[in-house]
Design a protein around this motif. Sequence first.
Motif, mmCIF file in Angstrom:
data_model
loop_
_atom_site.group_PDB
_atom_site.id
_atom_site.type_symbol
_atom_site.label_atom_id
_atom_site.label_comp_id
_atom_site.label_asym_id
_atom_site.label_seq_id
_atom_site.Cartn_x
_atom_site.Cartn_y
_atom_site.Cartn_z
ATOM 1 N N PRO A 358 -4.934 -6.062 -3.163
ATOM 2 C CA PRO A 358 -3.558 -6.876 -2.045
ATOM 3 C C PRO A 358 -4.063 -7.859 -1.237
ATOM 4 O O PRO A 358 -5.476 -8.167 -1.414
ATOM 5 N N THR A 359 -3.436 -8.729 -1.165
ATOM 6 C CA THR A 359 -3.543 -9.859 -0.744
ATOM 7 C C THR A 359 -3.262 -10.356 0.583
ATOM 8 O O THR A 359 -4.195 -11.188 1.254
ATOM 9 N N LYS A 360 -3.385 -9.576 1.571
ATOM 10 C CA LYS A 360 -2.597 -9.534 2.349
ATOM 11 C C LYS A 360 -2.760 -7.895 3.073
ATOM 12 O O LYS A 360 -2.977 -6.721 2.299
ATOM 13 N N ALA A 361 -3.071 -8.171 4.680
ATOM 14 C CA ALA A 361 -3.821 -6.854 5.373
ATOM 15 C C ALA A 361 -2.448 -5.767 5.524
ATOM 16 O O ALA A 361 -2.605 -4.829 6.588
ATOM 17 N N SER A 362 -1.176 -7.012 5.723
ATOM 18 C CA SER A 362 -0.057 -6.168 5.925
ATOM 19 C C SER A 362 1.586 -6.566 5.349
ATOM 20 O O SER A 362 1.303 -7.772 5.283
ATOM 21 N N PRO A 363 1.984 -5.909 5.821
ATOM 22 C CA PRO A 363 3.580 -6.820 4.224
ATOM 23 C C PRO A 363 4.285 -7.544 5.388
ATOM 24 O O PRO A 363 4.082 -7.249 6.546
ATOM 25 N N THR A 364 4.361 -8.535 4.830
ATOM 26 C CA THR A 364 5.693 -9.489 5.036
ATOM 27 C C THR A 364 7.008 -8.605 5.803
ATOM 28 O O THR A 364 7.363 -7.863 5.479
ATOM 29 N N LYS A 365 8.057 -9.119 6.345
ATOM 30 C CA LYS A 365 8.792 -8.703 7.390
ATOM 31 C C LYS A 365 9.906 -8.164 6.161
ATOM 32 O O LYS A 365 10.580 -7.178 6.156
ATOM 33 N N GLN A 366 10.331 -9.253 5.358
ATOM 34 C CA GLN A 366 10.854 -8.992 3.941
ATOM 35 C C GLN A 366 11.221 -7.552 3.334
ATOM 36 O O GLN A 366 11.279 -6.824 2.917
ATOM 37 N N MET A 367 8.630 -7.714 2.916
ATOM 38 C CA MET A 367 8.665 -6.358 2.560
ATOM 39 C C MET A 367 9.123 -5.433 2.821
ATOM 40 O O MET A 367 9.518 -4.596 2.525
ATOM 41 N N LEU A 368 8.994 -5.731 4.577
ATOM 42 C CA LEU A 368 8.919 -3.975 4.854
ATOM 43 C C LEU A 368 10.388 -4.047 4.996
ATOM 44 O O LEU A 368 10.932 -2.421 4.782
ATOM 45 N N GLU A 369 11.619 -4.755 5.008
ATOM 46 C CA GLU A 369 12.515 -4.472 4.920
ATOM 47 C C GLU A 369 13.035 -3.853 3.547
ATOM 48 O O GLU A 369 13.961 -2.072 3.992
ATOM 49 N N LYS A 370 12.786 -4.203 2.542
ATOM 50 C CA LYS A 370 12.879 -3.680 1.398
ATOM 51 C C LYS A 370 12.677 -2.384 1.025
ATOM 52 O O LYS A 370 12.813 -1.442 0.534
ATOM 53 N N LEU A 371 11.659 -1.539 1.445
ATOM 54 C CA LEU A 371 10.778 -1.038 1.894
ATOM 55 C C LEU A 371 11.613 0.128 2.403
ATOM 56 O O LEU A 371 11.248 1.527 1.998
#
Length: 566
Positions: A358-371
Amino acid sequence: RHVGLPVVNAQINSAMQKAWTVRFLAGKAPPEVYMQANSLHLYLAQFVDLANYGTRLKDHNHPMYNSFVDWWKSIGSPAMPHPQITYRDGHFDWASMRVAMRPSRVPDGWNELVNAVLLYHVDVYDGAVACVRTALQRNPELSSHVKLLMPRLPAVDPTGPLVPTSSAAAAASAKYVICYNPAVGLGNLAVVMVSARLLAKLTGRVFLLDWNVNKVVQHAFKLRETPEVGLLQNKIDEVGVTPANVRQLYFFHMMHSPDLGSILELFGCSDMKTELQEQVVTVSSNLFFAPLLAGNPHTPPEVRTDFPSMLEDLLEPSEEAAAKARNFAKEVGWGTSVPVVALHIRAREEGEDNDDWPTKASPTKQMLEKLRSCLERAVADQLGSGKAGWFSSSPPQWDLLVASTTKKARSAAAIAMAGSKGLRQVLELPAQVESRKSKQGSIDAMAEALLISRANAFVRLVIGTEGFSTFAYLSNALRQQNGWVKDMPELHRSGYAPNYVVTNGCGAGRCFVAQPEVRMARIGWHGKRFTQRSCGDPVERLELPGPGGTKPDCRSLKAIDIDGEL
Protein backbone atom coordinates in the motif's frame (compact mmCIF):
# COMPACT_ATOMS: atom_id res chain seq x y z
CA ARG A 1 12.73 -6.74 -0.80
CA HIS A 2 13.82 -9.60 1.44
CA VAL A 3 16.76 -10.96 -0.57
CA GLY A 4 17.28 -7.92 -2.75
CA LEU A 5 20.56 -7.36 -4.59
CA PRO A 6 21.69 -10.84 -3.60
CA VAL A 7 25.45 -10.67 -3.79
CA VAL A 8 25.68 -7.31 -2.06
CA ASN A 9 23.05 -8.23 0.51
CA ALA A 10 24.70 -11.56 1.31
CA GLN A 11 28.08 -9.86 1.72
CA ILE A 12 26.69 -7.21 4.05
CA ASN A 13 24.69 -9.72 6.05
CA SER A 14 27.65 -12.08 6.40
CA ALA A 15 29.98 -9.25 7.39
CA MET A 16 27.50 -7.82 9.88
CA GLN A 17 26.89 -11.19 11.49
CA LYS A 18 30.61 -11.78 11.91
CA ALA A 19 31.14 -8.31 13.30
CA TRP A 20 28.14 -8.54 15.58
CA THR A 21 29.44 -11.84 16.91
CA VAL A 22 32.46 -9.94 18.22
CA ARG A 23 30.16 -7.18 19.52
CA PHE A 24 28.04 -9.84 21.28
CA LEU A 25 31.11 -11.03 23.11
CA ALA A 26 31.86 -7.44 24.09
CA GLY A 27 28.32 -6.88 25.29
CA LYS A 28 27.60 -4.26 22.59
CA ALA A 29 25.25 -6.17 20.33
CA PRO A 30 21.91 -5.09 18.90
CA PRO A 31 19.00 -7.40 19.87
CA GLU A 32 19.04 -9.34 16.60
CA VAL A 33 21.55 -10.16 13.89
CA TYR A 34 19.16 -10.40 10.97
CA MET A 35 19.67 -7.53 8.57
CA GLN A 36 16.00 -6.88 7.88
CA ALA A 37 14.90 -7.42 11.47
CA ASN A 38 17.11 -4.45 12.38
CA SER A 39 15.83 -2.40 9.40
CA LEU A 40 19.37 -2.32 8.04
CA HIS A 41 18.20 -3.26 4.55
CA LEU A 42 16.94 0.30 4.10
CA TYR A 43 20.62 1.34 3.67
CA LEU A 44 21.23 -1.01 0.73
CA ALA A 45 20.94 1.77 -1.86
CA GLN A 46 23.49 3.88 0.03
CA PHE A 47 25.85 0.92 0.25
CA VAL A 48 25.55 0.29 -3.48
CA ASP A 49 26.16 3.98 -4.20
CA LEU A 50 29.36 4.03 -2.14
CA ALA A 51 31.15 2.19 -4.93
CA ASN A 52 29.00 3.72 -7.67
CA TYR A 53 27.53 0.27 -8.33
CA GLY A 54 24.19 1.86 -9.23
CA THR A 55 25.51 2.96 -12.62
CA ARG A 56 26.81 -0.54 -13.38
CA LEU A 57 23.71 -2.57 -12.62
CA LYS A 58 22.23 -4.78 -15.30
CA ASP A 59 18.97 -3.53 -16.81
CA HIS A 60 16.84 -6.14 -15.04
CA ASN A 61 18.21 -5.02 -11.63
CA HIS A 62 17.40 -1.31 -12.02
CA PRO A 63 13.72 -1.58 -10.94
CA MET A 64 14.72 -3.33 -7.73
CA TYR A 65 17.50 -0.83 -7.01
CA ASN A 66 15.17 2.10 -7.74
CA SER A 67 12.54 0.69 -5.37
CA PHE A 68 15.10 0.74 -2.53
CA VAL A 69 16.11 4.32 -3.42
CA ASP A 70 12.49 5.50 -3.56
CA TRP A 71 11.65 3.82 -0.26
CA TRP A 72 14.73 5.30 1.44
CA LYS A 73 13.75 8.78 0.24
CA SER A 74 10.10 8.31 1.25
CA ILE A 75 11.08 7.73 4.89
CA GLY A 76 13.28 10.81 5.12
CA SER A 77 16.62 9.60 3.64
CA PRO A 78 18.14 8.54 6.99
CA ALA A 79 21.91 8.36 7.28
CA MET A 80 23.69 5.06 7.83
CA PRO A 81 24.06 4.20 11.53
CA HIS A 82 27.46 4.64 13.12
CA PRO A 83 30.03 3.31 12.63
CA GLN A 84 29.38 3.85 8.93
CA ILE A 85 30.77 1.74 6.12
CA THR A 86 33.14 3.70 3.87
CA TYR A 87 34.68 3.04 0.46
CA ARG A 88 38.07 4.39 -0.57
CA ASP A 89 40.54 3.40 -3.27
CA GLY A 90 38.56 0.32 -4.22
CA HIS A 91 38.20 -1.02 -0.67
CA PHE A 92 35.33 -1.09 1.81
CA ASP A 93 36.13 -0.28 5.41
CA TRP A 94 34.04 -0.76 8.53
CA ALA A 95 35.38 -0.19 12.04
CA SER A 96 33.30 -3.06 13.41
CA MET A 97 35.21 -5.50 11.20
CA ARG A 98 38.71 -4.56 12.35
CA VAL A 99 38.91 -7.63 14.54
CA ALA A 100 40.67 -10.91 13.77
CA MET A 101 41.93 -13.94 15.69
CA ARG A 102 44.80 -16.12 14.61
CA PRO A 103 43.90 -19.85 14.39
CA SER A 104 46.33 -20.56 17.22
CA ARG A 105 44.24 -18.33 19.51
CA VAL A 106 40.92 -20.04 18.74
CA PRO A 107 40.23 -22.61 21.50
CA ASP A 108 38.39 -25.88 21.01
CA GLY A 109 34.64 -25.43 21.06
CA TRP A 110 34.88 -21.74 20.09
CA ASN A 111 32.91 -22.08 16.86
CA GLU A 112 30.12 -23.88 18.69
CA LEU A 113 30.08 -21.17 21.35
CA VAL A 114 29.85 -18.46 18.68
CA ASN A 115 26.95 -20.33 17.07
CA ALA A 116 25.29 -20.51 20.49
CA VAL A 117 25.66 -16.74 21.01
CA LEU A 118 24.19 -15.97 17.58
CA LEU A 119 21.25 -18.32 18.17
CA TYR A 120 20.72 -16.91 21.66
CA HIS A 121 20.41 -13.37 20.33
CA VAL A 122 17.73 -14.39 17.82
CA ASP A 123 15.86 -16.21 20.61
CA VAL A 124 16.55 -19.73 19.29
CA TYR A 125 17.25 -21.02 22.79
CA ASP A 126 16.96 -24.71 21.93
CA GLY A 127 19.64 -24.36 19.27
CA ALA A 128 21.81 -22.30 21.61
CA VAL A 129 21.56 -24.98 24.32
CA ALA A 130 22.54 -27.70 21.83
CA CYS A 131 25.57 -25.68 20.68
CA VAL A 132 26.64 -24.83 24.24
CA ARG A 133 26.43 -28.51 25.18
CA THR A 134 28.71 -29.41 22.29
CA ALA A 135 31.11 -26.56 23.09
CA LEU A 136 31.40 -27.65 26.73
CA GLN A 137 32.01 -31.28 25.86
CA ARG A 138 34.86 -30.16 23.62
CA ASN A 139 36.20 -27.58 26.05
CA PRO A 140 34.84 -27.49 29.64
CA GLU A 141 36.84 -24.30 30.34
CA LEU A 142 34.31 -22.34 28.24
CA SER A 143 31.66 -22.86 30.94
CA SER A 144 32.75 -19.68 32.74
CA HIS A 145 31.72 -17.61 29.69
CA VAL A 146 28.27 -19.07 29.09
CA LYS A 147 26.34 -17.15 31.79
CA LEU A 148 28.25 -13.97 31.00
CA LEU A 149 27.42 -14.08 27.30
CA MET A 150 23.95 -15.65 27.56
CA PRO A 151 22.46 -14.74 30.95
CA ARG A 152 18.89 -15.84 30.09
CA LEU A 153 19.88 -19.24 28.72
CA PRO A 154 18.53 -22.21 30.71
CA ALA A 155 21.10 -24.33 32.53
CA VAL A 156 22.92 -26.67 30.16
CA ASP A 157 23.70 -30.28 31.04
CA PRO A 158 27.03 -30.95 29.30
CA THR A 159 26.42 -34.70 29.46
CA GLY A 160 23.42 -34.51 27.13
CA PRO A 161 23.49 -35.44 23.40
CA LEU A 162 25.92 -33.68 21.13
CA VAL A 163 24.78 -31.76 18.08
CA PRO A 164 25.10 -34.31 15.25
CA THR A 165 28.36 -34.13 13.33
CA SER A 166 28.31 -33.74 9.56
CA SER A 167 29.04 -37.43 9.09
CA ALA A 168 26.30 -38.45 11.51
CA ALA A 169 23.82 -36.12 9.85
CA ALA A 170 24.68 -37.48 6.42
CA ALA A 171 24.13 -41.01 7.65
CA ALA A 172 20.67 -40.24 9.03
CA SER A 173 17.85 -41.77 7.02
CA ALA A 174 15.34 -38.94 7.46
CA LYS A 175 15.33 -35.99 5.09
CA TYR A 176 13.81 -32.62 5.84
CA VAL A 177 12.31 -29.48 4.37
CA ILE A 178 12.81 -26.64 6.85
CA CYS A 179 10.67 -23.54 6.31
CA TYR A 180 12.28 -20.37 7.65
CA ASN A 181 9.62 -17.66 7.87
CA PRO A 182 10.62 -14.18 6.63
CA ALA A 183 9.46 -10.88 8.11
CA VAL A 184 6.04 -10.76 6.42
CA GLY A 185 2.41 -10.72 7.58
CA LEU A 186 0.03 -13.52 8.60
CA GLY A 187 -1.45 -14.16 5.17
CA ASN A 188 1.92 -14.19 3.45
CA LEU A 189 3.32 -16.58 6.04
CA ALA A 190 0.37 -18.93 5.60
CA VAL A 191 0.75 -19.27 1.83
CA VAL A 192 4.48 -19.86 2.18
CA MET A 193 4.13 -22.50 4.91
CA VAL A 194 1.55 -24.54 3.00
CA SER A 195 3.69 -24.31 -0.15
CA ALA A 196 6.77 -25.57 1.70
CA ARG A 197 4.68 -28.36 3.20
CA LEU A 198 3.64 -29.43 -0.31
CA LEU A 199 7.31 -29.45 -1.35
CA ALA A 200 8.04 -31.77 1.58
CA LYS A 201 5.19 -34.10 0.57
CA LEU A 202 6.26 -34.25 -3.07
CA THR A 203 9.88 -35.05 -2.15
CA GLY A 204 9.11 -37.52 0.66
CA ARG A 205 10.51 -35.37 3.46
CA VAL A 206 9.61 -34.38 6.99
CA PHE A 207 8.37 -30.78 7.19
CA LEU A 208 9.92 -28.67 9.95
CA LEU A 209 8.91 -25.11 10.72
CA ASP A 210 11.11 -22.39 12.18
CA TRP A 211 9.15 -19.25 13.11
CA ASN A 212 12.45 -17.45 12.57
CA VAL A 213 12.18 -13.63 12.74
CA ASN A 214 8.39 -13.97 13.06
CA LYS A 215 8.34 -15.71 16.43
CA VAL A 216 5.32 -13.70 17.61
CA VAL A 217 3.23 -15.40 14.92
CA GLN A 218 3.24 -18.61 16.96
CA HIS A 219 0.68 -16.78 19.11
CA ALA A 220 -1.60 -16.47 16.05
CA PHE A 221 -1.16 -19.91 14.48
CA LYS A 222 -0.91 -23.37 15.95
CA LEU A 223 0.96 -26.00 13.95
CA ARG A 224 -0.83 -29.35 13.61
CA GLU A 225 2.10 -31.59 14.53
CA THR A 226 2.32 -35.16 13.20
CA PRO A 227 5.23 -37.55 12.57
CA GLU A 228 5.65 -35.77 9.20
CA VAL A 229 5.19 -32.22 10.52
CA GLY A 230 6.96 -30.57 13.45
CA LEU A 231 8.81 -27.59 14.86
CA LEU A 232 12.52 -27.33 14.19
CA GLN A 233 13.19 -26.43 17.83
CA ASN A 234 12.03 -29.91 18.84
CA LYS A 235 14.29 -31.63 16.30
CA ILE A 236 17.58 -29.81 16.79
CA ASP A 237 19.32 -32.76 18.46
CA GLU A 238 18.25 -34.89 15.50
CA VAL A 239 18.91 -32.51 12.59
CA GLY A 240 21.81 -30.50 13.99
CA VAL A 241 22.45 -26.78 13.99
CA THR A 242 24.97 -26.55 11.18
CA PRO A 243 24.59 -29.69 9.04
CA ALA A 244 26.90 -29.73 6.02
CA ASN A 245 24.54 -31.42 3.55
CA VAL A 246 22.09 -28.55 3.00
CA ARG A 247 20.38 -26.99 -0.04
CA GLN A 248 19.11 -23.45 0.55
CA LEU A 249 16.20 -22.20 -1.56
CA TYR A 250 15.28 -18.50 -1.66
CA PHE A 251 12.22 -17.49 -3.69
CA PHE A 252 10.99 -13.90 -3.45
CA HIS A 253 9.07 -11.77 -5.91
CA MET A 254 11.88 -9.20 -5.86
CA MET A 255 15.17 -11.05 -6.16
CA HIS A 256 18.10 -11.48 -8.53
CA SER A 257 16.45 -12.50 -11.80
CA PRO A 258 18.94 -15.28 -12.76
CA ASP A 259 18.50 -16.84 -9.30
CA LEU A 260 14.74 -16.65 -9.69
CA GLY A 261 15.09 -18.46 -13.02
CA SER A 262 16.99 -21.30 -11.34
CA ILE A 263 14.22 -21.72 -8.74
CA LEU A 264 11.59 -21.70 -11.49
CA GLU A 265 13.48 -24.50 -13.24
CA LEU A 266 13.56 -26.53 -10.01
CA PHE A 267 9.96 -25.93 -8.90
CA GLY A 268 8.34 -25.76 -12.32
CA CYS A 269 10.23 -28.26 -14.49
CA SER A 270 12.70 -30.54 -12.66
CA ASP A 271 12.15 -33.93 -11.08
CA MET A 272 12.49 -32.47 -7.60
CA LYS A 273 12.81 -35.80 -5.80
CA THR A 274 15.83 -36.65 -7.95
CA GLU A 275 17.26 -33.14 -8.04
CA LEU A 276 17.11 -32.54 -4.27
CA GLN A 277 19.51 -35.11 -2.84
CA GLU A 278 20.62 -33.12 0.21
CA GLN A 279 19.50 -34.29 3.64
CA VAL A 280 18.20 -30.83 4.52
CA VAL A 281 16.42 -28.42 2.16
CA THR A 282 15.69 -24.99 3.60
CA VAL A 283 13.05 -22.70 2.11
CA SER A 284 12.54 -18.99 2.63
CA SER A 285 9.98 -17.22 0.47
CA ASN A 286 7.18 -14.67 0.33
CA LEU A 287 5.26 -16.39 -2.49
CA PHE A 288 2.43 -18.91 -2.79
CA PHE A 289 4.52 -21.23 -4.95
CA ALA A 290 2.34 -24.32 -4.52
CA PRO A 291 0.78 -23.83 -8.01
CA LEU A 292 4.27 -23.99 -9.54
CA LEU A 293 4.88 -27.31 -7.81
CA ALA A 294 1.50 -28.66 -8.89
CA GLY A 295 2.11 -27.61 -12.50
CA ASN A 296 5.49 -29.35 -12.64
CA PRO A 297 5.32 -32.11 -15.31
CA HIS A 298 6.75 -34.61 -12.78
CA THR A 299 4.01 -33.91 -10.21
CA PRO A 300 1.13 -36.44 -10.18
CA PRO A 301 -1.96 -34.90 -11.82
CA GLU A 302 -4.15 -35.60 -8.79
CA VAL A 303 -2.15 -33.13 -6.64
CA ARG A 304 -4.36 -30.12 -5.92
CA THR A 305 -3.50 -26.74 -4.42
CA ASP A 306 -6.74 -25.92 -2.64
CA PHE A 307 -5.51 -23.34 -0.16
CA PRO A 308 -8.29 -23.72 2.47
CA SER A 309 -7.70 -27.50 2.65
CA MET A 310 -3.92 -27.12 2.66
CA LEU A 311 -4.21 -24.55 5.43
CA GLU A 312 -6.52 -26.69 7.55
CA ASP A 313 -4.21 -29.67 7.13
CA LEU A 314 -1.21 -27.72 8.47
CA LEU A 315 -2.37 -24.85 10.69
CA GLU A 316 -5.21 -23.77 12.93
CA PRO A 317 -5.82 -20.51 14.80
CA SER A 318 -4.23 -20.23 18.23
CA GLU A 319 -6.53 -20.54 21.22
CA GLU A 320 -5.61 -16.98 22.25
CA ALA A 321 -6.80 -15.55 18.91
CA ALA A 322 -9.84 -17.84 18.77
CA ALA A 323 -10.91 -16.84 22.30
CA LYS A 324 -10.67 -13.15 21.46
CA ALA A 325 -12.76 -13.57 18.29
CA ARG A 326 -15.35 -15.76 20.09
CA ASN A 327 -15.74 -13.33 22.99
CA PHE A 328 -16.20 -10.39 20.64
CA ALA A 329 -18.77 -12.27 18.54
CA LYS A 330 -20.76 -13.12 21.68
CA GLU A 331 -20.55 -9.57 23.00
CA VAL A 332 -21.94 -7.94 19.85
CA GLY A 333 -24.39 -10.73 19.01
CA TRP A 334 -22.61 -11.40 15.73
CA GLY A 335 -25.13 -12.20 13.00
CA THR A 336 -27.91 -13.19 15.39
CA SER A 337 -30.37 -10.55 14.19
CA VAL A 338 -28.80 -8.91 11.14
CA PRO A 339 -26.08 -10.02 8.67
CA VAL A 340 -22.53 -8.69 8.93
CA VAL A 341 -20.40 -7.28 6.13
CA ALA A 342 -16.63 -7.21 6.71
CA LEU A 343 -14.40 -4.44 5.39
CA HIS A 344 -10.61 -4.79 5.38
CA ILE A 345 -8.31 -1.95 4.37
CA ARG A 346 -4.68 -2.82 3.73
CA ALA A 347 -2.93 0.48 4.47
CA ARG A 348 0.74 1.29 4.62
CA GLU A 349 2.27 0.87 8.05
CA GLU A 350 4.95 3.26 9.29
CA GLY A 351 8.37 2.44 7.83
CA GLU A 352 7.01 -0.33 5.58
CA ASP A 353 8.82 -1.13 2.34
CA ASN A 354 7.06 0.50 -0.59
CA ASP A 355 7.30 -1.74 -3.64
CA ASP A 356 3.90 -3.24 -4.44
CA TRP A 357 2.56 -2.65 -0.91
CA PRO A 358 0.00 0.00 0.00
CA THR A 359 1.12 3.53 -0.80
CA LYS A 360 -0.68 5.46 1.97
CA ALA A 361 -1.68 5.04 5.61
CA SER A 362 -5.33 5.90 4.89
CA PRO A 363 -7.67 6.12 1.85
CA THR A 364 -8.36 9.48 0.21
CA LYS A 365 -11.77 11.14 0.57
CA GLN A 366 -12.61 10.18 -3.02
CA MET A 367 -11.64 6.54 -2.42
CA LEU A 368 -13.73 6.43 0.77
CA GLU A 369 -16.74 7.68 -1.20
CA LYS A 370 -16.25 4.91 -3.75
CA LEU A 371 -15.76 2.41 -0.94
CA ARG A 372 -19.06 3.40 0.62
CA SER A 373 -20.84 3.06 -2.71
CA CYS A 374 -19.29 -0.36 -3.24
CA LEU A 375 -20.33 -1.49 0.24
CA GLU A 376 -23.92 -0.45 -0.42
CA ARG A 377 -23.85 -2.27 -3.76
CA ALA A 378 -22.48 -5.40 -2.07
CA VAL A 379 -25.32 -5.29 0.44
CA ALA A 380 -27.82 -4.72 -2.35
CA ASP A 381 -26.48 -7.66 -4.34
CA GLN A 382 -26.11 -10.10 -1.47
CA LEU A 383 -28.73 -9.16 1.11
CA GLY A 384 -31.49 -7.45 -0.82
CA SER A 385 -34.11 -8.37 -3.36
CA GLY A 386 -31.89 -7.38 -6.26
CA LYS A 387 -34.63 -5.20 -7.81
CA ALA A 388 -33.93 -1.64 -8.89
CA GLY A 389 -35.01 0.92 -6.36
CA TRP A 390 -35.44 -1.49 -3.43
CA PHE A 391 -32.72 0.13 -1.33
CA SER A 392 -34.29 3.57 -1.16
CA SER A 393 -37.66 2.23 -0.01
CA SER A 394 -36.85 -0.67 2.31
CA PRO A 395 -33.12 -1.13 2.94
CA PRO A 396 -32.17 -4.22 4.99
CA GLN A 397 -30.37 -3.72 8.24
CA TRP A 398 -26.77 -4.87 8.46
CA ASP A 399 -23.68 -4.47 10.65
CA LEU A 400 -20.23 -3.53 9.40
CA LEU A 401 -16.94 -4.88 10.78
CA VAL A 402 -14.09 -2.49 9.97
CA ALA A 403 -10.57 -3.94 10.08
CA SER A 404 -7.32 -2.39 8.91
CA THR A 405 -3.57 -2.50 9.38
CA THR A 406 -3.55 1.13 10.60
CA LYS A 407 -5.67 2.98 13.15
CA LYS A 408 -5.83 6.00 10.82
CA ALA A 409 -7.46 3.99 8.02
CA ARG A 410 -9.81 2.23 10.43
CA SER A 411 -11.03 5.49 11.95
CA ALA A 412 -11.44 7.20 8.57
CA ALA A 413 -13.46 4.27 7.21
CA ALA A 414 -15.71 4.07 10.28
CA ILE A 415 -16.55 7.78 9.98
CA ALA A 416 -17.08 7.65 6.21
CA MET A 417 -19.34 4.58 6.35
CA ALA A 418 -21.58 5.95 9.10
CA GLY A 419 -25.04 6.66 7.74
CA SER A 420 -24.83 4.13 4.91
CA LYS A 421 -28.24 2.87 3.85
CA GLY A 422 -29.41 0.17 6.24
CA LEU A 423 -26.25 0.24 8.37
CA ARG A 424 -27.13 -0.48 12.00
CA GLN A 425 -23.72 -0.28 13.68
CA VAL A 426 -20.00 -0.21 12.94
CA LEU A 427 -17.99 -2.92 14.74
CA GLU A 428 -14.30 -2.70 15.60
CA LEU A 429 -12.27 -5.26 17.53
CA PRO A 430 -11.31 -3.51 20.81
CA ALA A 431 -7.92 -3.11 22.50
CA GLN A 432 -5.93 -3.60 19.33
CA VAL A 433 -2.14 -3.32 19.30
CA GLU A 434 -1.02 -1.53 16.16
CA SER A 435 2.30 -3.35 15.76
CA ARG A 436 1.85 -6.75 14.15
CA LYS A 437 5.41 -7.49 15.28
CA SER A 438 4.22 -7.87 18.86
CA LYS A 439 2.60 -10.90 20.48
CA GLN A 440 -0.72 -9.13 21.05
CA GLY A 441 -0.60 -7.60 17.58
CA SER A 442 -0.38 -11.05 16.02
CA ILE A 443 -3.24 -12.32 18.17
CA ASP A 444 -5.37 -9.34 17.18
CA ALA A 445 -4.62 -9.82 13.48
CA MET A 446 -5.67 -13.47 13.60
CA ALA A 447 -8.81 -12.58 15.59
CA GLU A 448 -9.72 -10.09 12.85
CA ALA A 449 -9.17 -12.73 10.18
CA LEU A 450 -11.42 -15.17 12.06
CA LEU A 451 -14.21 -12.60 12.37
CA ILE A 452 -13.92 -11.69 8.68
CA SER A 453 -14.26 -15.39 7.87
CA ARG A 454 -17.71 -15.39 9.54
CA ALA A 455 -19.04 -12.38 7.54
CA ASN A 456 -21.87 -12.62 4.99
CA ALA A 457 -19.92 -10.54 2.48
CA PHE A 458 -16.32 -9.30 2.33
CA VAL A 459 -15.17 -5.99 0.83
CA ARG A 460 -11.49 -5.12 0.68
CA LEU A 461 -9.27 -2.25 -0.36
CA VAL A 462 -5.49 -2.25 -0.76
CA ILE A 463 -4.52 1.40 -1.08
CA GLY A 464 -2.65 2.16 -4.29
CA THR A 465 -2.66 -1.36 -5.78
CA GLU A 466 -5.00 -3.68 -7.65
CA GLY A 467 -6.22 -5.29 -4.43
CA PHE A 468 -3.81 -8.20 -3.95
CA SER A 469 -3.87 -9.16 -0.25
CA THR A 470 -2.74 -12.47 1.19
CA PHE A 471 -4.43 -11.49 4.47
CA ALA A 472 -7.73 -11.37 2.60
CA TYR A 473 -7.03 -14.79 1.08
CA LEU A 474 -6.20 -16.13 4.55
CA SER A 475 -9.49 -14.75 5.91
CA ASN A 476 -11.37 -16.42 3.07
CA ALA A 477 -9.61 -19.74 3.63
CA LEU A 478 -10.32 -19.73 7.38
CA ARG A 479 -14.03 -19.91 6.56
CA GLN A 480 -13.56 -23.67 6.14
CA GLN A 481 -12.30 -24.08 9.74
CA ASN A 482 -15.12 -24.32 12.30
CA GLY A 483 -13.30 -26.05 15.15
CA TRP A 484 -12.70 -22.79 17.01
CA VAL A 485 -16.52 -22.19 17.15
CA LYS A 486 -17.56 -25.81 17.59
CA ASP A 487 -19.93 -24.81 20.44
CA MET A 488 -21.39 -21.92 18.42
CA PRO A 489 -23.19 -23.57 15.48
CA GLU A 490 -24.68 -20.24 14.42
CA LEU A 491 -21.15 -19.20 13.39
CA HIS A 492 -20.34 -22.32 11.38
CA ARG A 493 -19.56 -21.54 7.74
CA SER A 494 -18.66 -23.32 4.52
CA GLY A 495 -17.61 -22.26 1.05
CA TYR A 496 -16.60 -18.66 0.40
CA ALA A 497 -18.38 -15.41 1.23
CA PRO A 498 -18.91 -13.07 -1.75
CA ASN A 499 -15.79 -10.94 -2.24
CA TYR A 500 -15.59 -7.36 -3.51
CA VAL A 501 -12.58 -5.15 -4.22
CA VAL A 502 -12.32 -1.39 -4.54
CA THR A 503 -9.34 -0.25 -6.61
CA ASN A 504 -8.28 2.47 -9.04
CA GLY A 505 -5.75 0.11 -10.60
CA CYS A 506 -8.25 -1.62 -12.89
CA GLY A 507 -10.41 1.35 -13.85
CA ALA A 508 -10.89 4.70 -12.13
CA GLY A 509 -12.82 4.45 -8.88
CA ARG A 510 -14.25 1.06 -9.66
CA CYS A 511 -15.97 -1.64 -7.62
CA PHE A 512 -15.41 -5.24 -8.60
CA VAL A 513 -16.60 -8.71 -7.72
CA ALA A 514 -13.40 -10.56 -6.85
CA GLN A 515 -12.29 -14.16 -6.72
CA PRO A 516 -11.66 -15.40 -3.16
CA GLU A 517 -9.01 -17.96 -4.15
CA VAL A 518 -5.36 -17.16 -3.47
CA ARG A 519 -2.88 -16.85 -6.31
CA MET A 520 0.83 -16.28 -6.54
CA ALA A 521 2.07 -12.68 -6.61
CA ARG A 522 3.25 -11.51 -10.02
CA ILE A 523 6.83 -12.34 -11.00
CA GLY A 524 6.44 -12.33 -14.78
CA TRP A 525 7.86 -8.81 -14.88
CA HIS A 526 11.34 -10.36 -14.55
CA GLY A 527 10.99 -11.15 -18.26
CA LYS A 528 10.98 -14.15 -20.58
CA ARG A 529 14.75 -14.33 -20.44
CA PHE A 530 14.41 -15.69 -16.91
CA THR A 531 10.93 -17.26 -16.80
CA GLN A 532 11.32 -19.36 -19.97
CA ARG A 533 12.59 -22.71 -18.73
CA SER A 534 13.25 -26.20 -20.10
CA CYS A 535 9.55 -27.19 -19.92
CA GLY A 536 8.17 -23.87 -21.16
CA ASP A 537 7.23 -20.83 -19.12
CA PRO A 538 5.74 -21.97 -15.78
CA VAL A 539 4.97 -18.36 -14.80
CA GLU A 540 3.04 -17.63 -17.97
CA ARG A 541 0.69 -20.49 -17.15
CA LEU A 542 -0.20 -18.69 -13.90
CA GLU A 543 -0.21 -15.10 -15.19
CA LEU A 544 -2.15 -15.17 -18.45
CA PRO A 545 -3.41 -11.66 -19.24
CA GLY A 546 -7.13 -10.99 -19.27
CA PRO A 547 -9.27 -9.86 -22.23
CA GLY A 548 -7.72 -6.96 -24.12
CA GLY A 549 -4.36 -7.49 -22.42
CA THR A 550 -5.54 -6.34 -18.98
CA LYS A 551 -3.19 -6.71 -16.03
CA PRO A 552 -2.95 -10.17 -14.45
CA ASP A 553 -4.14 -8.59 -11.20
CA CYS A 554 -7.30 -7.36 -12.94
CA ARG A 555 -8.22 -10.31 -15.14
CA SER A 556 -10.20 -12.11 -12.41
CA LEU A 557 -12.18 -9.00 -11.41
CA LYS A 558 -15.69 -8.32 -12.69
CA ALA A 559 -16.72 -4.66 -12.66
CA ILE A 560 -20.12 -3.79 -11.24
CA ASP A 561 -22.11 -0.60 -11.57
CA ILE A 562 -22.01 1.49 -8.39
CA ASP A 563 -23.50 4.60 -9.95
CA GLY A 564 -26.86 3.18 -10.92
CA GLU A 565 -29.95 3.44 -8.77
CA LEU A 566 -29.98 1.29 -5.63
